[in-house]
Design an enzyme around this catalytic site. Structure first.
Site, mmCIF file in Angstrom:
data_model
loop_
_atom_site.group_PDB
_atom_site.id
_atom_site.type_symbol
_atom_site.label_atom_id
_atom_site.label_comp_id
_atom_site.label_asym_id
_atom_site.label_seq_id
_atom_site.Cartn_x
_atom_site.Cartn_y
_atom_site.Cartn_z
ATOM 1 N N GLU A 63 0.842 -1.194 0.000
ATOM 2 C CA GLU A 63 0.000 0.000 0.000
ATOM 3 C C GLU A 63 0.883 1.252 0.000
ATOM 4 O O GLU A 63 1.925 1.298 0.657
ATOM 5 C CB GLU A 63 -0.878 -0.011 1.257
ATOM 6 C CG GLU A 63 -1.744 1.221 1.468
ATOM 7 C CD GLU A 63 -2.451 1.242 2.807
ATOM 8 O OE1 GLU A 63 -3.353 2.071 2.991
ATOM 9 O OE2 GLU A 63 -2.102 0.419 3.692
ATOM 10 N N LYS A 76 -9.534 1.826 -0.988
ATOM 11 C CA LYS A 76 -9.593 1.225 0.345
ATOM 12 C C LYS A 76 -10.898 1.564 1.049
ATOM 13 O O LYS A 76 -11.263 2.735 1.192
ATOM 14 C CB LYS A 76 -8.394 1.712 1.165
ATOM 15 C CG LYS A 76 -8.238 1.074 2.533
ATOM 16 C CD LYS A 76 -6.958 1.564 3.180
ATOM 17 C CE LYS A 76 -6.701 0.902 4.521
ATOM 18 N NZ LYS A 76 -5.414 1.349 5.117
ATOM 19 N N CYS A 91 -4.776 -3.424 3.224
ATOM 20 C CA CYS A 91 -4.395 -3.325 4.621
ATOM 21 C C CYS A 91 -5.503 -3.670 5.622
ATOM 22 O O CYS A 91 -5.887 -4.820 5.782
ATOM 23 C CB CYS A 91 -3.823 -1.932 4.869
ATOM 24 S SG CYS A 91 -2.839 -1.790 6.391
#
Length: 308
Positions: free
Chosen positions: A63, A134, A167
């Protein structure tokens, strides 16, 4: 900087793969700061090149590997961000994927109007394929980024069906489940897992993110390639532990250490996840799910786009 060790899983005694691919996860560092942007990209692509030299056909970088992580203000985050796919970083990744005939997943700060997103981009030999914003934001990310609005997409590629996570998403079991329901063959998780209050590692040296990745792979019968970063970025410290989990949940090969620049590779049958494993004569994780009960409380439906 010393060149990283490229760790490959030992070959299986009998190779019955019908759709072979070599997956690589790249564990590396990146530094925040506009002046560091070019160096971040160059280092990431150099390591991706080493993975391609080792035969990788699907490569995953962490990321925000192009920008670093620890922004001090929204204005600084905005200065690092680019449009997707029109920005120069995605164009660089596209050129690499075309030149090396590979698929590449990598993270950057995306700008769309005045909104910012932590995004993972998928490119291949034919160029840009798609990206994912995300969904679940961690800590100060909520001060700079907008929660993603791309949904949970699965992208058709010449390798197979690829899903993306970023993540903190892996902490939410709905995310890999939704990708699996859409028929994802491989989930690529681009991460910036940080050190949290202790205990960070268990006696075996594994962190919670490793177990969550293994569990998600196990219960959804899907390969998950998780690339994390290392080092420190201002006040943030990162814990490595990159891994590639097989459809049974167990790591294929090693789990990377917390401080080492590392490339892990694994040879997989990309379409292995399309055959649901039977645990014994009567039990199977996919078939045993009681969606007739769950959907009324959780919004689940009984249908699925692709049978397994």
């Amino acid at each position: 900087m010393p060149e990283p060790h490229v760790e490959s899983a030992p070959p299986r005694a009998v190779d019955r793969r019908v759709s072979p691919a070599r997956i690589a996860v790249v564990q590396c560092d990146a530094r925040v700061g506009v002046d560091n942007h070019e160096e971040n990209i160059e280092r990431g692509l150099a390591l991706a090149g080493r993975a391609a030299d080792a035969g990788a056909t699907l490569i995953v970088l962490p990321e925000l590997c192009a920008t670093g992580y620890a922004f001090a203000t929204r204005a600084e985050a905005y200065a690092h961000a680019e449009e997707v796919p029109a920005g120069k970083t995605v164009r660089r990744w596209e050129a690499f994927a075309r030149d090396r005939a590979v698929h590449l997943v990598a993270g950057l700060a995306e700008r769309d109007g005045v909104r910012l997103y932590s995004s993972a981009v998928l490119v291949g030999p034919d160029g840009y394929i798609g990206h994912y914003r995300k969904t679940h934001l961690w800590n100060t990310e909520k001060l700079w980024f907008t929660p993603g609005d791309t949904g949970v997409p699965v992208f058709e590629t010449t390798l197979g069906r690829v899903g993306l996570l970023v993540c903190w998403d892996i902490w939410f079991p709905e995310m890999p489940r939704l990708l699996a329901l859409q028929g994802a063959d491989v989930i690529c998780s681009a991460n910036n897992w940080v050190w949290t209050p202790p205990p960070v590692f268990d006696p075996s040296g594994r962190c919670m993110a490793v177990y969550l990745t293994m569990t998600a792979a196990h219960v959804n019968n899907v390969v998950i390639a998780a690339a994390n970063r290392i080092g420190t970025d201002r006040d943030a410290r990162f814990l490595g532990c990159s891994l590639i989990a097989g459809t049974n949940g167990w790591p294929i090969g090693e789990i990377a250490g917390p401080d080492e620049e590392r490339i892990l590779t694994a040879d997989v049958d990309v379409v292995d996840s399309r055959s649901a494993p039977i645990w014994n004569g009567l039990n199977d994780l996919v078939r045993d799910r009681r969606t007739d009960l769950y959907h009324t409380m959780l919004g689940y439906t009984q249908g699925r786009a692709f049978p397994r």
